[in-house]
Design a protein around this motif. Structure first.
Motif, PDB file in Angstrom:
ATOM      1  N   UNK A 185       0.811  -1.219   0.000  1.00  0.00           N
ATOM      2  CA  UNK A 185       0.000   0.000   0.000  1.00  0.00           C
ATOM      3  C   UNK A 185       0.846   1.272   0.000  1.00  0.00           C
ATOM      4  N   UNK A 186       2.159   1.129   0.211  1.00  0.00           N
ATOM      5  CA  UNK A 186       3.023   2.305   0.235  1.00  0.00           C
ATOM      6  C   UNK A 186       3.022   3.022   1.566  1.00  0.00           C
ATOM      7  N   UNK A 187       2.582   2.334   2.628  1.00  0.00           N
ATOM      8  CA  UNK A 187       2.646   2.907   3.970  1.00  0.00           C
ATOM      9  C   UNK A 187       4.026   2.636   4.567  1.00  0.00           C
ATOM     10  N   UNK A 188       4.307   3.259   5.674  1.00  0.00           N
ATOM     11  CA  UNK A 188       5.571   3.004   6.363  1.00  0.00           C
ATOM     12  C   UNK A 188       6.216   4.228   6.933  1.00  0.00           C
ATOM     13  N   UNK A 189       6.753   5.141   6.079  1.00  0.00           N
ATOM     14  CA  UNK A 189       7.402   6.346   6.601  1.00  0.00           C
ATOM     15  C   UNK A 189       6.426   7.176   7.421  1.00  0.00           C
ATOM     16  N   UNK A 190       6.900   7.808   8.488  1.00  0.00           N
ATOM     17  CA  UNK A 190       8.301   7.868   8.928  1.00  0.00           C
ATOM     18  C   UNK A 190       8.712   6.764   9.884  1.00  0.00           C
TER      19      UNK A 190
END
Length: 363
Positions: A185-190
């Motif tokens: 899903x492109x989640x993660x940062x920071x």
């Protein structure tokens, strides 16, 4: 039976060391010098040389990195040091976090310094925030040592490791699935720059519990390599002909390629552990971490120098230069590491996270 188990354990240890070498050398292809900026690289997309670069990046670079995460999870899953959280984190701070910060600082000093003094086309400090982010990778990827988010996220995984190893396998699999969803899903940062690192770290823990290292090592070559080759072919098709609105599907395919690659490269490492190349690869292994940390600085500084001889991507001799870049980095790091080990052993130990302590110097 005891002798057989001891032999298998010895070969597994050798295979882990060899996997580190071949995976980290493969990472060099991901950051190989091209002499082109992002716009020019996009224009070169689809050309024979750019396709060669892409294949080397994906097969030996990005696809090999997940195995490093799996190995880290596998090793920590059997470590008694995690029983004491404070001592465990302190030790990982010395072997992962501190070298990351030191090499990021060296990157700023050497690469940005060359940009100021020699006109090198490279990032330079523009603000205190840029320096802070470049050193500590708080909420964005660095501009110089772009490989370091792996160490940053690996350290966070190590901080969580004492909790993760106490989870039952079902919950541990749940953590892996959450990390996979975050990656897709492109989640993660920071929090995590690359959630896939947590995914493969946890998969390594699960692999240890399920005895997957031995089962994958026992696979035939067709079973170990075919899924990787097929998925890589599909990924190449989508890379050359991107489909609008297929981002999630491409991300799922990318993660599947990484899983298949980790399987294939572990099988390769197991085979190399019983091959004539075993001795050479094991001698290189103490320098592998130094290669990972220093290779981008060497490419920033040395790439344009040799590029003046071989030419940029698109030049007739560039493919030869591209193919030998990992070997050039290897030779440079072996010389650098041996020099540091002899002249400044304390500095060598610090910059290598303790991995060069007692390492064989080149003669």
């Amino acid at each position: 039976m005891t002798q057989l188990m001891t032999a298998d354990a010895g070969r597994r240890s050798d295979a882990i060391a060899i996997a580190r070498v071949i995976c980290i050398l493969g990472v060099v292809y991901v950051h190989a010098w091209t002499g082109l900026n992002g716009h020019d690289l996009e224009i070169a997309r689809g050309t024979p040389q750019e396709n060669l670069r892409w294949l080397l990046m994906e097969i030996f670079g990005r696809s090999a990195v997940p195995l490093l995460g799996v190995i880290s999870g596998w090793l920590v899953g059997g470590s008694s040091r995690t029983q004491n959280w404070f001592r465990h984190v302190l030790q990982k701070s010395r072997t992962i976090l501190l070298p990351m910060i030191l090499w990021n600082g060296l990157g700023i000093l050497l690469v940005s310094g060359a940009a100021w003094s020699l006109g090198l086309s490279a990032p330079v400090p523009v603000s205190f925030d840029w320096l802070f982010q470049e050193l500590f990778i708080v909420s964005r990827n660095p501009d110089i040592n772009v490989q370091m988010p792996f160490l940053r996220d690996l350290f966070l995984c190590m901080v969580l490791a004492p909790l993760l190893i106490r989870l039952p396998s079902r919950l541990l699999m749940g953590v892996a699935m959450l990390a996979a969803v975050a990656q897709i899903a492109g989640w993660g940062p920071p929090i995590l720059m690359r959630p896939a690192i947590l995914f493969f770290f946890v998969i390594g823990m699960i692999a240890r519990r399920a005895g997957l290292a031995e089962r994958v090592a026992a696979l035939g070559w067709i079973a170990a390599a075919t899924p990787f080759l097929l998925l890589m072919t599909v990924q190449l098709h989508f890379s050359l002909k991107p489909v609008q609105g297929a981002a999630i599907g491409v991300a799922m395919l990318d993660l599947a390629v990484r899983v298949a690659a980790a399987t294939c490269f572990w099988r390769l490492s197991w085979a190399l552990a019983a091959s004539p190349l075993r001795g050479i690869l094991l001698r290189v292994e103490p320098f592998a971490f130094l290669i990972f940390c220093s290779h981008l600085i060497l490419i920033w500084l040395g790439g344009p120098v040799l590029g003046a001889l071989f030419g940029k991507l698109g030049s007739p001799f560039y493919p030869a230069y591209l193919l030998i870049q990992p070997l050039l980095v290897l030779v440079a790091v072996l010389l650098l590491g041996s020099l540091l080990s002899r002249a400044w052993p304390g500095l060598a130990k610090l910059l290598s996270g303790g991995r060069l302590q007692g390492a064989p110097a080149l003669s």
